[in-house]
Write an enzyme that holds these catalytic residues in place. Sequence first.
Site, PDB file in Angstrom:
ATOM      1  N   HIS A  70       0.815  -1.207   0.000  1.00  0.00           N
ATOM      2  CA  HIS A  70       0.000   0.000   0.000  1.00  0.00           C
ATOM      3  C   HIS A  70       0.853   1.264   0.000  1.00  0.00           C
ATOM      4  CE1 HIS A  70      -4.287  -1.383   0.795  1.00  0.00           C
ATOM      5  NE2 HIS A  70      -3.582  -2.497   0.628  1.00  0.00           N
ATOM      6  N   VAL A  74       1.221   3.568  -4.057  1.00  0.00           N
ATOM      7  CA  VAL A  74       0.705   4.942  -4.016  1.00  0.00           C
ATOM      8  C   VAL A  74       1.882   5.913  -3.920  1.00  0.00           C
ATOM      9  CG1 VAL A  74      -0.790   6.572  -2.821  1.00  0.00           C
ATOM     10  CG2 VAL A  74      -1.401   4.142  -2.893  1.00  0.00           C
ATOM     11  N   THR A 194      -0.319 -15.796   0.559  1.00  0.00           N
ATOM     12  CA  THR A 194      -0.066 -17.065   1.240  1.00  0.00           C
ATOM     13  C   THR A 194      -0.025 -16.874   2.749  1.00  0.00           C
ATOM     14  OG1 THR A 194       1.385 -19.008   1.314  1.00  0.00           O
ATOM     15  CG2 THR A 194       2.467 -16.865   1.166  1.00  0.00           C
ATOM     16  N   ASP A 250      -4.977 -18.042   3.383  1.00  0.00           N
ATOM     17  CA  ASP A 250      -4.652 -19.429   3.048  1.00  0.00           C
ATOM     18  C   ASP A 250      -4.998 -20.302   4.249  1.00  0.00           C
ATOM     19  OD1 ASP A 250      -3.543 -21.901   2.528  1.00  0.00           O
ATOM     20  OD2 ASP A 250      -1.460 -21.220   2.656  1.00  0.00           O
TER      21      ASP A 250
END
Length: 334
Positions: A70, A74, A194, A250
């Site tokens: 994130h 950006v 995962t 997962d």
Amino acid sequence: MASKSTLPLFLPLLPLFLQILIPNSHSAPLSFDFYAASCPAAELIVANTVRSASAQDPSIPGKLLRLLFHDCFVDGCDGSVLLKGNSTERTDPANQSLGGFEVIDSAKSVLEIFCPATVSCADILALAARDAVAVAGGPATQIPTGRRDSKSSSAQSVRPNIVDTSFTMAQMGRIFSSKGLSLLDLVVLSGAHTIGSAHCGAFSDRFESDSKGKLKLVDSASLDPNYASDLIKKCPAGGDTNPKVTVANDPQTANLFDNQYYRNLVARRGLFQSDSVLVDDERTRRIVEEMAGDQERFFEAWSESFVKLAGIGVKTGEGEGEIRASCSAVNGVV
């Protein structure tokens, strides 16, 4: 559970290809020995902080990895997602569920004692995400450092640059391409799923309520029915609004960084719509199958793609950024 190799996979040829992997023609490039003289213990301090935090909270590796995504997507890997304040990136709804900030702050506090005004928050975040993967059983990847911190952060920059879990293959491809990442990088970096967990609202678009208020699959071909049934039990109708309810990305090896994510995709057990589309597209399905069948190949590809991710839009010159004293505020602002 069968043990999985956690031997580090170093990439000795990375320095030769650094200029290709991290385009940065307007300023000095990142380097693998950036803190060798100014703060030789920098990487060890970050690694120890991540290891200690993860031992207390197994969810930390997934949070740190998501935090880096994130940040980098950006406006580049510049620590802008760490800044607090009105209308900063952290205030956008897409970032409300981010975590791991306290780990970055903790590492920064120690580094400011031993090496004041030297190690950037952007580098700390990149190193912490790298170490998070290793702590969770994934490859130990060498990454270059020398990033500087952004002096600003805007919530308006978030939505056009973040991949939503409901995205189509075309939508994801466009965003990854705009960051200089290939379809191979898209599939490999999606392997971050995962580890970590998600709130019910992140995949609620895959279900709809019937006339009796019970949830049912929107696209019955996209998910294994037994897996879909498990998700409905964990996230019943209305559960997508409960922030305390989360589901492991997962379910097989929730806290282990391995190639189980790809095996799940092949078995139609991808949690998000953006996961499932990877096996619906011919170009990406073959990569998914390759990673599902060879964990060592996944680890090797991960290290290569991770270096590219951590090099997106970096700021390296004095005029491009600063070294923050606090990761949550630009210098001179309390």
